[in-house]
Design a protein around this motif. Structure first.
Motif, PDB file in Angstrom:
ATOM      1  N   SER A 159     -11.279  25.636  10.198  1.00 52.35           N
ATOM      2  CA  SER A 159     -12.170  24.733  10.924  1.00 52.35           C
ATOM      3  C   SER A 159     -13.565  25.327  11.115  1.00 52.35           C
ATOM      4  CB  SER A 159     -11.557  24.380  12.274  1.00 52.35           C
ATOM      5  OG  SER A 159     -10.975  25.503  12.853  1.00 52.35           O
ATOM      6  N   THR A 186      -9.883  24.657  19.340  1.00 52.72           N
ATOM      7  CA  THR A 186     -10.960  24.851  18.373  1.00 52.72           C
ATOM      8  C   THR A 186     -12.299  24.353  18.912  1.00 52.72           C
ATOM      9  OG1 THR A 186      -9.279  24.490  16.701  1.00 52.72           O
ATOM     10  CG2 THR A 186     -11.533  24.584  15.944  1.00 52.72           C
ATOM     11  N   ALA A 187     -12.289  23.446  19.879  1.00 54.23           N
ATOM     12  CA  ALA A 187     -13.547  22.949  20.451  1.00 54.23           C
ATOM     13  C   ALA A 187     -14.389  24.100  20.990  1.00 54.23           C
ATOM     14  CB  ALA A 187     -13.262  21.932  21.557  1.00 54.23           C
ATOM     15  N   GLN A 240      -4.633  21.726  18.890  1.00 54.44           N
ATOM     16  CA  GLN A 240      -5.532  22.377  17.936  1.00 54.44           C
ATOM     17  C   GLN A 240      -6.983  22.055  18.236  1.00 54.44           C
ATOM     18  OE1 GLN A 240      -4.747  22.308  13.873  1.00 54.44           O
ATOM     19  NE2 GLN A 240      -2.543  22.365  14.068  1.00 54.44           N
ATOM     20  N   ILE A 241      -7.243  20.792  18.598  1.00 53.99           N
ATOM     21  CA  ILE A 241      -8.628  20.415  18.849  1.00 53.99           C
ATOM     22  C   ILE A 241      -9.150  21.107  20.102  1.00 53.99           C
ATOM     23  CG2 ILE A 241     -10.162  18.502  19.448  1.00 53.99           C
ATOM     24  CD1 ILE A 241      -8.481  16.702  17.674  1.00 53.99           C
ATOM     25  N   LEU A 265     -13.809  18.792  14.060  1.00 56.97           N
ATOM     26  CA  LEU A 265     -12.650  18.613  14.931  1.00 56.97           C
ATOM     27  C   LEU A 265     -11.799  17.422  14.486  1.00 56.97           C
ATOM     28  CD1 LEU A 265     -14.068  19.378  18.508  1.00 56.97           C
ATOM     29  CD2 LEU A 265     -12.817  20.877  16.964  1.00 56.97           C
ATOM     30  N   LEU A 280      -9.674  18.352  11.706  1.00 55.35           N
ATOM     31  CA  LEU A 280      -8.580  19.185  12.182  1.00 55.35           C
ATOM     32  C   LEU A 280      -7.455  18.325  12.758  1.00 55.35           C
ATOM     33  CD1 LEU A 280      -8.054  22.260  12.711  1.00 55.35           C
ATOM     34  CD2 LEU A 280      -8.909  21.864  15.005  1.00 55.35           C
ATOM     35  N   GLY A 281      -7.837  17.205  13.386  1.00 58.96           N
ATOM     36  CA  GLY A 281      -6.849  16.379  14.077  1.00 58.96           C
ATOM     37  C   GLY A 281      -6.087  15.427  13.172  1.00 58.96           C
ATOM     38  N   ALA A 317     -12.959  13.638  19.655  1.00 61.79           N
ATOM     39  CA  ALA A 317     -12.425  13.989  18.335  1.00 61.79           C
ATOM     40  C   ALA A 317     -11.008  13.458  18.164  1.00 61.79           C
ATOM     41  CB  ALA A 317     -12.450  15.504  18.144  1.00 61.79           C
ATOM     42  N   LEU A 318     -10.192  13.595  19.221  1.00 60.42           N
ATOM     43  CA  LEU A 318      -8.811  13.128  19.145  1.00 60.42           C
ATOM     44  C   LEU A 318      -8.769  11.615  18.922  1.00 60.42           C
ATOM     45  CD1 LEU A 318      -5.777  13.895  19.542  1.00 60.42           C
ATOM     46  CD2 LEU A 318      -6.053  13.112  21.895  1.00 60.42           C
ATOM     47  N   THR A 330      -3.980  17.503  19.601  1.00 60.15           N
ATOM     48  CA  THR A 330      -4.746  17.804  20.812  1.00 60.15           C
ATOM     49  C   THR A 330      -4.839  19.306  21.042  1.00 60.15           C
ATOM     50  OG1 THR A 330      -3.786  15.807  21.745  1.00 60.15           O
ATOM     51  CG2 THR A 330      -4.976  17.244  23.254  1.00 60.15           C
ATOM     52  N   THR A 361     -12.992  17.146  23.133  1.00 67.67           N
ATOM     53  CA  THR A 361     -11.604  17.063  22.698  1.00 67.67           C
ATOM     54  C   THR A 361     -11.167  15.610  22.518  1.00 67.67           C
ATOM     55  OG1 THR A 361     -11.098  19.101  23.878  1.00 67.67           O
ATOM     56  CG2 THR A 361      -9.238  17.702  23.283  1.00 67.67           C
TER      57      THR A 361
END
Lengths: 217, 216
Positions: free
Chosen positions: B68, B155-156, B151-152, B91, B94-95, B31-32, B149, B28
């Protein structure tokens, strides 16, 4: 490309499944959020708790909701109804805020004028309050619709997902075409749905155009 | 479900719940962080100069519609590898949109008179950005990071589909083995993690936003 030609019926089937799974919850969500939001504006103490609850529900991961719902509802894990209910929960939890904000945006003097002319509560809601709230409600509607269309495909992880099934299919066969077809169709569906909502909003609020053209002049 | 979660055997070891939570948080934040490194400067630039706003907003909104899961599969098939890289690509993609659009929205919402006043006081463009625009836009910037965050982190879960770890493991393995308590436990843990991170961001918002800007 030959894969597309050979699998048109599969693609069509998943596309309509996707559309059903994404749009039905938006409609249900709107049908639940409007009366709920109306009640919350009548009894003002309800509004903030409802908005807060919506925030928490919306932060739940979709995949988690798809899986936990059957335990709560007693349905089968692979039942489509889980996806529909999960996405309806999202739709309501996001729309409730817009409905409340929208109904609150009705100017008090407009409401009083309607009362003075003799409008009852139901007629006032349908012909005055809701039409004025349309822009705010529709802003939420656009977000929910696009988010739902992209979220439905996550359902493919548990085996129900419309176009998402093309993703898992392509992944299992190590084959890019179905995945690209799925992504492109899903994007197109979202953009088309968004466009339709914008058009619907224009149709429902004809005065908005008059006002803006007056401003421009 | 409670039995699975309360069994201490399930919590320890390299495949235990503790390790899975750490992996999930790592995916997370990796990716963030990457999404923020890309989206924040772009959002600040567009908001500060008001250039390219139309393009950024529409691309940002269109990107929200990207599924995603499909993105992950495309990344796997294009990079030709199964593992961290494709997950990271999906990810990060997505972010970016929520961070970009709310950073821009935050900056463009700053009252032009305030900026004029700052310029009148002799502030340079950089000073206006860091001392006026960013502090005022901070609540919206944080809410963009918060949305990204959430969404990630949810989705992670799909990382497990390409044989990585994280809490999605329980969902994917549980589904394969028809071990539903395991699946529910994984889903519940993801939900709890999401709520926890959401609270952290709410707290961060309270701490970092300038006192003069607080409404409540």
């Amino acid at each position: 490309m030959t894969w597309i030609g050979d699998n048109l019926s599969l693609i069509w089937e998943q596309l309509s499944e996707h559309l059903y799974l994404a749009i039905l919850p938006v409609v249900l969500g709107l049908l639940i959020a409007i009366p709920l939001g109306y009640v919350a504006t009548r009894f003002a103490w309800l509004a903030n708790p409802l908005i807060a609850l919506g925030g928490v529900l919306y932060s739940l991961p979709s995949i988690a909701l798809f899986i936990v719902l059957p335990v709560i509802l007693g349905t089968q894990v692979l039942d489509r109804i889980n996806i529909v209910i999960a996405l309806t929960v999202y739709a309501v939890s996001l729309l409730i805020r817009n409905v409340i904000d929208g109904l609150r945006s009705v100017p008090p003097d407009v409401r009083q004028a309607a009362i003075a002319v003799g409008y009852g509560p139901a007629r006032r809601l349908l012909t005055i309050d809701l039409p004025i709230a349309v822009p705010v409600i529709f802003a939420g509607l656009r977000v929910v619709t696009v988010a739902n269309i992209s979220m439905v495909s996550v359902g493919a992880v548990i085996g129900i997902g419309g176009l998402g099934e093309l993703f898992t299919l392509g992944f299992q066969k190590d084959f890019l075409t179905p995945v690209v077809v799925g992504v492109v169709l899903s994007l197109a569906l979202a953009l088309l749905a968004d466009l339709l909502i914008v058009i619907l909003q224009r149709v429902l609020t004809p005065w908005a155009r008059v006002v803006s053209s007056v401003k421009a002049a | 479900m409670l039995e699975y979660l309360t069994d201490s055997f399930n919590w320890s070891g390299p495949e235990g719940i503790t390790a899975r939570i750490v992996q999930h948080i790592w995916y997370t934040f990796a990716a963030l962080g990457l999404a923020a490194v890309i989206a924040l400067p772009v959002g600040l630039y567009i908001g500060h100069t008001r250039r390219g706003a139309f393009l950024a907003i529409n691309l940002g909104n269109a990107a929200r519609a990207l599924p995603s899961l499909g993105l992950l599969m495309i990344a796997v098939l294009l990079t030709n590898q199964i593992g961290f890289l494709p997950v990271l690509i999906a990810l990060v993609a997505l972010g970016i949109p929520p961070i970009l659009t709310s950073t821009y929205a935050g900056l463009s919402g700053v009252d032009p008179a305030t900026i004029d006043a700052a310029r009148g006081m002799g502030m340079t463009g950089r000073e206006i950005l860091t001392k006026v625009e960013i502090p005022i836009a901070l609540p919206l910037i944080i809410s963009g990071l918060r949305a990204a965050t959430l969404q990630i982190v949810s989705t992670a879960t799909i990382a497990a589909l390409v044989s990585l770890g994280g809490l999605g493991r329980y969902v994917v393995d549980g589904l394969k083995l028809r071990d539903f308590p395991q699946m529910f436990s994984g889903a519940l843990l993801v939900a709890l993690l999401a709520i926890l991170l959401d609270l952290l961001f709410a707290l961060a918002g309270r701490v970092t936003v300038s006192k003069g800007l607080r409404v409540d």
